[in-house]
Design a protein around this motif. Structure first.
Motif, short mmCIF file in Angstrom:
data_model
loop_
_atom_site.label_atom_id
_atom_site.label_comp_id
_atom_site.label_asym_id
_atom_site.label_seq_id
_atom_site.Cartn_x
_atom_site.Cartn_y
_atom_site.Cartn_z
N GLY A 62 4.58 -2.14 18.28
CA GLY A 62 3.83 -2.36 19.52
C GLY A 62 2.36 -2.63 19.27
N LEU A 63 1.79 -1.94 18.27
CA LEU A 63 0.38 -2.15 17.94
C LEU A 63 0.16 -3.48 17.23
CD1 LEU A 63 -0.63 1.50 17.02
CD2 LEU A 63 -1.25 0.21 19.08
N LYS A 64 1.16 -3.93 16.47
CA LYS A 64 1.07 -5.29 15.91
C LYS A 64 1.07 -6.33 17.03
CE LYS A 64 3.85 -6.47 12.62
NZ LYS A 64 5.14 -6.58 11.90
N ALA A 65 1.94 -6.12 18.03
CA ALA A 65 1.98 -7.03 19.18
C ALA A 65 0.67 -6.98 19.96
CB ALA A 65 3.15 -6.67 20.09
N THR A 66 0.09 -5.79 20.03
CA THR A 66 -1.20 -5.62 20.71
C THR A 66 -2.29 -6.40 19.98
OG1 THR A 66 -0.57 -3.43 21.53
CG2 THR A 66 -2.93 -3.92 21.42
N ALA A 67 -2.31 -6.28 18.65
CA ALA A 67 -3.29 -7.02 17.85
C ALA A 67 -3.16 -8.53 18.10
CB ALA A 67 -3.11 -6.70 16.37
N LEU A 68 -1.92 -9.02 18.11
CA LEU A 68 -1.69 -10.45 18.33
C LEU A 68 -2.16 -10.85 19.73
CD1 LEU A 68 -0.51 -12.90 16.88
CD2 LEU A 68 1.70 -12.35 17.93
N HIS A 69 -1.94 -9.98 20.70
CA HIS A 69 -2.39 -10.23 22.07
C HIS A 69 -3.90 -10.44 22.12
CE1 HIS A 69 -2.59 -9.79 26.46
NE2 HIS A 69 -3.57 -8.91 26.27
N TYR A 70 -4.62 -9.69 21.26
CA TYR A 70 -6.08 -9.80 21.23
C TYR A 70 -6.58 -10.75 20.14
CZ TYR A 70 -6.26 -5.91 24.53
OH TYR A 70 -6.12 -5.11 25.64
N GLY A 71 -5.68 -11.58 19.63
CA GLY A 71 -6.10 -12.63 18.71
C GLY A 71 -6.17 -12.25 17.25
N GLN A 72 -5.56 -11.10 16.87
CA GLN A 72 -5.56 -10.66 15.48
C GLN A 72 -4.13 -10.63 14.95
OE1 GLN A 72 -8.34 -9.52 13.62
NE2 GLN A 72 -9.69 -10.15 15.29
N THR A 73 -3.93 -11.10 13.75
CA THR A 73 -2.61 -11.03 13.11
C THR A 73 -2.63 -9.86 12.13
OG1 THR A 73 -2.32 -13.42 13.31
CG2 THR A 73 -0.88 -12.25 11.76
N TRP A 74 -1.98 -8.79 12.51
CA TRP A 74 -1.96 -7.57 11.70
C TRP A 74 -0.57 -7.34 11.12
CZ3 TRP A 74 -4.89 -2.72 13.94
CH2 TRP A 74 -6.27 -2.98 13.92
N THR A 75 -0.57 -6.76 9.91
CA THR A 75 0.67 -6.25 9.33
C THR A 75 0.85 -4.79 9.76
OG1 THR A 75 -0.45 -5.43 7.36
CG2 THR A 75 0.33 -7.73 7.30
N ALA A 76 2.01 -4.25 9.45
CA ALA A 76 2.21 -2.82 9.71
C ALA A 76 1.21 -1.98 8.93
CB ALA A 76 3.64 -2.42 9.34
N ARG A 77 0.88 -2.41 7.72
CA ARG A 77 -0.11 -1.70 6.91
C ARG A 77 -1.48 -1.73 7.57
NH1 ARG A 77 -1.66 2.39 3.94
NH2 ARG A 77 -2.90 1.90 2.13
N ASP A 78 -1.86 -2.84 8.18
CA ASP A 78 -3.13 -2.88 8.92
C ASP A 78 -3.15 -1.83 10.02
OD1 ASP A 78 -4.72 -5.04 7.78
OD2 ASP A 78 -3.20 -6.42 8.56
N VAL A 79 -2.02 -1.70 10.71
CA VAL A 79 -1.93 -0.71 11.79
C VAL A 79 -2.13 0.69 11.23
CG1 VAL A 79 -0.45 0.35 13.52
CG2 VAL A 79 -0.48 -2.14 13.27
N ASP A 80 -1.41 1.03 10.15
CA ASP A 80 -1.52 2.40 9.67
C ASP A 80 -2.92 2.69 9.12
OD1 ASP A 80 -1.63 2.81 6.68
OD2 ASP A 80 0.31 1.84 6.64
N LEU A 81 -3.58 1.69 8.54
CA LEU A 81 -4.95 1.91 8.06
C LEU A 81 -5.91 2.13 9.23
CD1 LEU A 81 -5.14 -0.65 5.12
CD2 LEU A 81 -4.95 1.84 4.98
N GLY A 82 -5.70 1.38 10.31
CA GLY A 82 -6.53 1.60 11.50
C GLY A 82 -6.31 2.99 12.07
N LEU A 83 -5.06 3.41 12.15
CA LEU A 83 -4.76 4.76 12.67
C LEU A 83 -5.30 5.84 11.74
CD1 LEU A 83 -1.06 4.22 13.84
CD2 LEU A 83 -3.08 4.50 15.31
N TYR A 84 -5.17 5.64 10.43
CA TYR A 84 -5.67 6.59 9.43
C TYR A 84 -7.19 6.75 9.59
CZ TYR A 84 -6.90 8.47 4.83
OH TYR A 84 -7.41 9.23 3.81
N SER A 85 -7.88 5.63 9.70
CA SER A 85 -9.34 5.69 9.85
C SER A 85 -9.73 6.35 11.17
CB SER A 85 -9.91 4.27 9.78
OG SER A 85 -11.30 4.25 9.96
#
Length: 201
Positions: free
Chosen positions: A171-194
């Protein structure tokens, strides 16, 4: 062909900005060499199709988890071929193209549960699954859980948590795409970790 994942946009603009800023901060603060251990293990897993004791030890080190525990002694007493037989099923599940990502995550996590130290808790198990399917899976840990809380996203500790977590990650990958960003699952977990490592504002 990978089974399609349909995920909703989970965050409004303010919450998305919070996650995006945390993701950017991670790459500002983290050294470029930190994930070398992960990449090396993932390459070995990609070749062997299984995860051995040396790989688990490397990922334990990478995640900065304690090794002076009873389960570590128990898994070290197992023959490596037995560990690989158990993890091979998890690697296959994590990469199963006929399963959605959350279902593949749940199947992979279940396959690991027969090993000492993997009956409960998802931090190290998720690291193994990320190494098994680095383009598909993500790490779950206490900081990711705190990051979800910062975004008002609920994830309970009930059985099957890792599969549900990966549903949120999709869902957060889809959210990123909605806002113009192409994220991997790893991008999501790094954002959550930070985000989970910051003090609440």
């Amino acid at each position: 062909m990978t089974a399609p994942d349909t995920a909703p946009v989970l965050l409004g603009p303010a919450a998305w900005a919070k996650l995006l800023n945390a993701h950017t901060a991670y790459f500002t603060e983290a050294g470029p060499s930190y994930d070398e251990v992960l990449f090396e293990v993932a390459a070995r897993v990609g070749t062997s199709g299984s995860i051995g004791k040396a790989d688990i030890g490397a990922l334990l080190f990478w995640k900065r988890l304690r090794a002076d525990t009873r389960w570590v002694r128990h898994i070290m007493n197992l023959p490596d071929h037995q560990v690989r037989n158990e993890t091979r099923t998890a690697v296959e599940a994590a990469n199963d193209p006929d399963l959605s990502t959350p279902d593949a995550a749940a199947a992979g996590r279940l396959a690991l549960s027969s090993l000492p130290g993997f009956k409960s808790g998802d931090a190290l198990a998720s690291a193994l699954l990320l190494a098994a399917a680095p383009d598909r899976m993500a790490v779950y840990d206490t900081r990711a859980q705190k990051g979800l809380k910062e975004l008002d996203l609920e994830l309970t500790a009930a059985r099957g948590r890792y599969g549900r977590y990966m549903g949120i990650v999709e869902g957060l990958k889809a959210t990123a795409l909605h806002y113009g960003q192409t994220w991997t699952a790893r991008d999501v977990d790094l954002g959550l970790y930070s985000l989970g490592g910051r003090k609440s504002s």
